[in-house]
Design an enzyme around this catalytic site. Structure first.
Site, PDB file in Angstrom:
ATOM      1  N   LYS A 100       0.937  -1.160   0.077  1.00 20.27           N
ATOM      2  CA  LYS A 100      -0.013   0.174  -0.111  1.00 20.27           C
ATOM      3  C   LYS A 100       0.880   1.071  -0.001  1.00 20.27           C
ATOM      4  CE  LYS A 100      -2.992   2.752   2.870  1.00 20.27           C
ATOM      5  NZ  LYS A 100      -3.603   2.778   4.320  1.00 20.27           N
ATOM      6  N   GLY A 161      -8.080   8.869  10.199  1.00 22.26           N
ATOM      7  CA  GLY A 161      -8.446   9.016  11.367  1.00 22.26           C
ATOM      8  C   GLY A 161      -9.304   9.926  11.918  1.00 22.26           C
ATOM      9  N   ALA A 187      -9.793   5.220   4.735  1.00 25.15           N
ATOM     10  CA  ALA A 187      -9.582   6.529   5.517  1.00 25.15           C
ATOM     11  C   ALA A 187     -10.809   7.277   5.671  1.00 25.15           C
ATOM     12  CB  ALA A 187      -8.244   7.283   5.021  1.00 25.15           C
ATOM     13  N   GLY A 188     -11.103   7.813   6.900  1.00 30.74           N
ATOM     14  CA  GLY A 188     -12.003   8.781   7.154  1.00 30.74           C
ATOM     15  C   GLY A 188     -13.316   8.284   7.601  1.00 30.74           C
ATOM     16  N   ASN A 209      -8.895   1.115  10.275  1.00 29.28           N
ATOM     17  CA  ASN A 209      -8.318   0.671  11.470  1.00 29.28           C
ATOM     18  C   ASN A 209      -8.782   1.306  12.598  1.00 29.28           C
ATOM     19  OD1 ASN A 209      -4.605   0.801  12.570  1.00 29.28           O
ATOM     20  ND2 ASN A 209      -6.414  -0.300  13.503  1.00 29.28           N
ATOM     21  N   THR A 210      -8.620   2.577  12.553  1.00 24.16           N
ATOM     22  CA  THR A 210      -8.977   3.625  13.764  1.00 24.16           C
ATOM     23  C   THR A 210     -10.455   3.408  14.151  1.00 24.16           C
ATOM     24  OG1 THR A 210      -7.463   5.268  12.978  1.00 24.16           O
ATOM     25  CG2 THR A 210      -9.234   5.901  14.439  1.00 24.16           C
TER      26      THR A 210
END
Length: 259
Positions: A100, A161, A187-188, A209-210
């Site tokens: 990635k 995040g 993301a986001g 992830n987050t």
């Protein structure tokens, strides 16, 4: 239901959930959340891995070897050359030839640098890597990355995040419409409704992830995200009804006429 496997880099995946391994409160919760997610692809930053003893690394030692496709990322790189060097280290250590590409242009927003990301993708594709670049939700740069040989493109829904959800569904829709390779939203995102909306736009998968690792109950959230991905995918394949300005009865008036 017909075969709906996701295919990237010659590999067929039954799960459309790509999950990150960082930020979890402890290895036990990490392992249980990964299990609950049903994910087959795990991503992690190379800079957090002990490349001299990959099998003993604290991030990976709790994960069953061979059960997952590893997707190491180049987080921390600020140039194409740095990203390429990190990718080479990952492959030389036996982790994966999937990479990635993640090159940040700004420490405050961590938004990807489109020029350096494109350069890194071109170089890594020539070296035989399966490249999945993280990029902003710009249809033009996504097209350029596909032309450069990216195996999938990974536009962000919002900055990493932030949990803001999909800030520009129109752009994501355009990216999906034009793409000839899988589109993975990266993301986001913040919660299951964000994930379902992304899948209903037609993206092929979601990387998170987050939202999972920092949830009050990461294992439960991983399961929620799994089901949200599945529901959104089914809704997309089913085809939603057209939006109308005025109401239309599900049963016509003739249904109530006595004869």
């Amino acid at each position: 239901m017909r075969d709906d496997a996701l295919r990237i880099g010659g590999r067929s995946l039954s799960s459309r959930f790509f999950i990150g391994t960082g930020l979890f409160p402890n290895p036990f919760v990490q392992k249980e959340a990964i299990k609950a997610s049903g994910a087959e692809v795990l991503t992690f930053a190379i800079r957090r891995i002990n490349l001299d003893a990959v099998e003993d690394d604290s991030i990976l030692q709790h994960i069953e070897d061979g059960a997952f496709q590893y997707l190491p990322n180049t987080s921390g790189a600020s140039t194409a050359e740095e990203a390429v060097r990190i990718a080479r280290l990952a492959r030389a250590s036996g982790l994966s030839d999937w990479i990635k590409v993640e090159i940040s242009a700004d420490a405050k927003t961590l938004l990807p640098d489109p020029i350096e990301t494109l350069r890194a993708t071109e170089m890594l594709v020539k070296e035989g890597f399966t490249v999945l670049p993280y990029i902003s939700d710009d249809p033009v740069i996504c097209r350029r990355l596909e032309e450069a040989g990216a195996a999938a493109i990974m536009p962000g829904a919002a900055p990493i995040g932030t949990g803001l959800g999909i800030l520009n569904p129109y752009n994501l829709g355009l990216i999906v419409e034009e793409a000839g390779v899988p589109v993975i939203v990266d993301a986001g995102l913040g919660t299951a409704s964000d994930v379902t909306k992304a899948m209903e736009l037609g993206v092929d998968g979601v990387l998170m992830n987050t939202p999972v690792a920092k949830a009050k109950d990461p294992v439960m959230m991983a399961a929620a995200m799994k089901h949200a991905i599945e529901a959104g995918r089914l809704a997309y394949l089913s085809g939603r009804i057209a939006r109308k300005k005025y109401a239309s009865a599900s049963s016509g008036l003739e249904q109530f006429i006595l004869k």
